[in-house]
Design a protein around this motif. Sequence first.
Motif, PDB file in Angstrom:
ATOM      1  N   TRP A  10      -1.522  16.443  -7.674  1.00  0.00           N
ATOM      2  CA  TRP A  10      -2.936  16.742  -7.986  1.00  0.00           C
ATOM      3  C   TRP A  10      -3.123  18.242  -8.087  1.00  0.00           C
ATOM      4  CZ3 TRP A  10      -7.380  19.248  -6.514  1.00  0.00           C
ATOM      5  CH2 TRP A  10      -8.580  18.799  -7.103  1.00  0.00           C
ATOM      6  N   ASN A  66       2.181   9.265  -2.082  1.00  0.00           N
ATOM      7  CA  ASN A  66       1.985   7.877  -2.520  1.00  0.00           C
ATOM      8  C   ASN A  66       0.829   7.225  -1.759  1.00  0.00           C
ATOM      9  OD1 ASN A  66       3.954   8.085  -4.414  1.00  0.00           O
ATOM     10  ND2 ASN A  66       5.494   6.883  -3.313  1.00  0.00           N
ATOM     11  N   GLY A  67      -0.208   8.018  -1.571  1.00  0.00           N
ATOM     12  CA  GLY A  67      -1.443   7.505  -0.976  1.00  0.00           C
ATOM     13  C   GLY A  67      -1.470   7.456   0.530  1.00  0.00           C
ATOM     14  N   ARG A  68      -0.373   7.834   1.186  1.00  0.00           N
ATOM     15  CA  ARG A  68      -0.324   7.758   2.645  1.00  0.00           C
ATOM     16  C   ARG A  68      -0.262   9.160   3.246  1.00  0.00           C
ATOM     17  NH1 ARG A  68       3.339   2.622   4.296  1.00  0.00           N
ATOM     18  NH2 ARG A  68       1.943   2.762   6.062  1.00  0.00           N
ATOM     19  N   PRO A  69      -1.075   9.421   4.275  1.00  0.00           N
ATOM     20  CA  PRO A  69      -1.032  10.733   4.913  1.00  0.00           C
ATOM     21  C   PRO A  69       0.335  10.990   5.539  1.00  0.00           C
ATOM     22  CG  PRO A  69      -3.015   9.529   5.527  1.00  0.00           C
ATOM     23  CD  PRO A  69      -2.113   8.558   4.842  1.00  0.00           C
ATOM     24  N   ARG A  92      -7.678  13.658   1.450  1.00  0.00           N
ATOM     25  CA  ARG A  92      -8.880  13.289   0.698  1.00  0.00           C
ATOM     26  C   ARG A  92     -10.153  13.255   1.540  1.00  0.00           C
ATOM     27  NH1 ARG A  92      -7.530   8.191  -3.004  1.00  0.00           N
ATOM     28  NH2 ARG A  92      -9.583   8.732  -3.817  1.00  0.00           N
ATOM     29  N   VAL A 153      -7.245  10.258   7.967  1.00  0.00           N
ATOM     30  CA  VAL A 153      -7.127   8.828   7.667  1.00  0.00           C
ATOM     31  C   VAL A 153      -8.271   8.020   8.282  1.00  0.00           C
ATOM     32  CG1 VAL A 153      -5.778   8.006   9.665  1.00  0.00           C
ATOM     33  CG2 VAL A 153      -5.328   7.058   7.376  1.00  0.00           C
ATOM     34  N   ARG A 158     -13.665   9.537   6.468  1.00  0.00           N
ATOM     35  CA  ARG A 158     -13.024   9.521   5.149  1.00  0.00           C
ATOM     36  C   ARG A 158     -13.909   8.791   4.132  1.00  0.00           C
ATOM     37  NH1 ARG A 158      -7.481   9.726   3.331  1.00  0.00           N
ATOM     38  NH2 ARG A 158      -7.145   8.529   1.445  1.00  0.00           N
TER      39      ARG A 158
ATOM     40  N   ILE B  19     -10.436  12.272  -7.263  1.00  0.00           N
ATOM     41  CA  ILE B  19      -9.467  11.207  -7.538  1.00  0.00           C
ATOM     42  C   ILE B  19     -10.258   9.912  -7.554  1.00  0.00           C
ATOM     43  CG2 ILE B  19      -7.409   9.991  -6.715  1.00  0.00           C
ATOM     44  CD1 ILE B  19      -6.710  12.654  -5.213  1.00  0.00           C
ATOM     45  N   ALA B  21      -9.240   6.772  -7.909  1.00  0.00           N
ATOM     46  CA  ALA B  21      -8.635   5.565  -7.339  1.00  0.00           C
ATOM     47  C   ALA B  21      -9.084   5.348  -5.889  1.00  0.00           C
ATOM     48  CB  ALA B  21      -7.117   5.673  -7.392  1.00  0.00           C
ATOM     49  N   ARG B  22      -9.325   4.083  -5.557  1.00  0.00           N
ATOM     50  CA  ARG B  22      -9.716   3.717  -4.191  1.00  0.00           C
ATOM     51  C   ARG B  22      -8.596   4.046  -3.223  1.00  0.00           C
ATOM     52  NH1 ARG B  22     -10.015  -2.441  -2.512  1.00  0.00           N
ATOM     53  NH2 ARG B  22     -11.002  -2.270  -0.475  1.00  0.00           N
ATOM     54  N   THR B  23      -7.373   3.876  -3.676  1.00  0.00           N
ATOM     55  CA  THR B  23      -6.198   4.281  -2.905  1.00  0.00           C
ATOM     56  C   THR B  23      -5.061   4.551  -3.876  1.00  0.00           C
ATOM     57  OG1 THR B  23      -4.668   3.705  -1.131  1.00  0.00           O
ATOM     58  CG2 THR B  23      -5.374   1.903  -2.558  1.00  0.00           C
ATOM     59  N   LEU B  24      -4.157   5.419  -3.471  1.00  0.00           N
ATOM     60  CA  LEU B  24      -2.964   5.664  -4.287  1.00  0.00           C
ATOM     61  C   LEU B  24      -1.738   5.037  -3.633  1.00  0.00           C
ATOM     62  CD1 LEU B  24      -3.675   9.370  -5.299  1.00  0.00           C
ATOM     63  CD2 LEU B  24      -3.755   7.371  -6.798  1.00  0.00           C
ATOM     64  N   ARG B  25      -1.976   4.227  -2.626  1.00  0.00           N
ATOM     65  CA  ARG B  25      -0.842   3.557  -1.970  1.00  0.00           C
ATOM     66  C   ARG B  25      -0.173   2.597  -2.943  1.00  0.00           C
ATOM     67  NH1 ARG B  25      -2.011   1.751   4.207  1.00  0.00           N
ATOM     68  NH2 ARG B  25      -0.017   0.731   3.792  1.00  0.00           N
ATOM     69  N   LYS B  26       1.149   2.578  -2.889  1.00  0.00           N
ATOM     70  CA  LYS B  26       1.912   1.727  -3.795  1.00  0.00           C
ATOM     71  C   LYS B  26       2.560   0.557  -3.073  1.00  0.00           C
ATOM     72  CE  LYS B  26       3.193   5.534  -6.839  1.00  0.00           C
ATOM     73  NZ  LYS B  26       4.308   6.398  -7.269  1.00  0.00           N
ATOM     74  N   ASP B  27       2.532   0.613  -1.740  1.00  0.00           N
ATOM     75  CA  ASP B  27       3.141  -0.482  -0.987  1.00  0.00           C
ATOM     76  C   ASP B  27       2.179  -1.680  -0.951  1.00  0.00           C
ATOM     77  OD1 ASP B  27       1.340   1.086   0.488  1.00  0.00           O
ATOM     78  OD2 ASP B  27       2.073   0.253   2.360  1.00  0.00           O
ATOM     79  N   ALA B 131      -6.052   4.471   4.745  1.00  0.00           N
ATOM     80  CA  ALA B 131      -6.159   5.230   3.497  1.00  0.00           C
ATOM     81  C   ALA B 131      -6.491   4.346   2.297  1.00  0.00           C
ATOM     82  CB  ALA B 131      -4.886   6.049   3.229  1.00  0.00           C
ATOM     83  N   VAL B 132      -7.145   3.226   2.576  1.00  0.00           N
ATOM     84  CA  VAL B 132      -7.682   2.371   1.501  1.00  0.00           C
ATOM     85  C   VAL B 132      -9.192   2.318   1.730  1.00  0.00           C
ATOM     86  CG1 VAL B 132      -7.711   0.093   0.447  1.00  0.00           C
ATOM     87  CG2 VAL B 132      -5.575   1.008   1.394  1.00  0.00           C
TER      88      VAL B 132
END
Lengths: 250, 272
Positions: A10, A66-69, A92, A153, A158, B19, B21-27, B131-132
């Motif tokens: 980003w 990948n979206g995780r702190p 975020r 988180v 958040r 951003i 997206a609600r989340t960028l988690r891929k798992d 983080a969602v």
Amino acid sequence: MTYDAHFRVWRGDADGGDLQDFTVEVNEGEVVLDIIHRLQATQANDLAVRWNCKAGKCGSCSAEINGRPRLMCMTRMSNFTEDETVTVTPMRTFPVMKDLVTDVSFNYVKAEQIPAFAPPEGVAPGEYRMAQVDVQRSQEFRKCIECFMCQNVCHVIRDHEENKEAFAGPRFFIRAAELDMHPLDAGTDRAEFARDAQGVGMCNITKCCTEVCPEHIKITDNAIIPMKERVVDRRYDPLTILARKVRGKK
Amino acid sequence: MTTTRSMPVGTGSPGRASIAARTLRKDNWWRAPLVTFILLAAWVIYATVRVFFQSAYFAPSEHYLSPFYSPCVTSSCQNGSAELGTWFGHFPIIIPYAIITLPFLLGFRLSCYYYRKAYYRAFWLSPPACAVAEPHGSYSGETRFPLIVQNAHRYFWMVAALISILNTWDLIQAFRPEGHAFGFGLGTFVMLVNVAMLWLYTLGCHSCRHITAGRLNHFSKHPVRYRAWTWVSWMNARHMQFAWASLATLALTDGYIALVAAKIIVDPHVSF
């Protein structure tokens, strides 16, 4: 073993920004922060990133991978497959300053509001005497490196910016617990403070703070829930309220 | 606790990284709340059906009483199952026979710190995963009614501990089959495991941990309470595992006793 990895980073500031694609060389044993540094050195010289120790102890390089702190310096590239796109964004929950750097001053404001440790009357510095068994609970919380990923988180702030005024967050609940459990802290009633000034009642103990803590501090089980129970002692349990009054405690 | 979200807030707040997206988690972040939802819903449906079933809850010759019917204190109870005596007249079908304990057990599990995490995530999506973003527009946590009642957890725990003593008594009775001084069967073993899980779950409660010694600041002045706290802390660290294990053994014990009581299976049994 060297390969080219696909990164989405980003870039932008408070006025706007987006995820930009990069292909960056990755070598064996590297972590995400190494790749960000290589990206900065070779393709995006003005990429802003906060870092310091590269050893998981300064808490500077917090980001979302990948979206995780995660701490960028403690996230090995071997966690990802070679054909996997790795997305790196700033935290975020806090205002962004530039690229991967956020303004975490919210946390310093909350830290400043906590009354300092106060020893009992007549005990001067140098005269503190405590049994190890009495301070070991507080010592767990001293491991905190202030990466603020637990704050990032926590969905209370958040997902709800409006709660930032009333809610201090997990990092400062462990500070309150550390002081309240301290055998020599005779200052403020930390449980009342946690309820009234820190908003511990807003926590619904979904444990994300514990999940992301790089120091593996059991934030929820060892700090937040004990503080909630201490609040119950003072505010919601008629038997303990009565017992405290009989004993002359506040 | 919350209202439905109507405008971008949270991670979409002004000043934060833009951003969408609600989340960028891929798992597979949705898997854990989904599994929790399915398992908890299935258990609640099973337990609801069973407490209103009002038959096949007591095997008289083996002296097995289902935990969902303990204590049985109405005139409607099957002969031999009312260990504590008959306190009430006949119950209609809409009232469970164990009405004096079930509301407290429900309250204990509902206000349990582990289950709160589980159902806030799986049922209320607050948040569904770390983080969602949650789908609610406002949030006050456990500061207002009804969720402020969660603070009564320690009282539910106290009643649940008494009920665990009752379950232990039922287990002792299962070693005394009809017409014999001592005996045991597969059902006795099933009940034993269930009672063990119930105690491990109940004594590992966060409120129990607090009451034992958690509220103290000087462990060194209370060595006995500190020792008890270390034991409770061991169980507390496994509270989630014991919470699920005890749900499973409760259903298993009830199901096994139902099959024996309905004479669908024969309990392998030894009596002396």
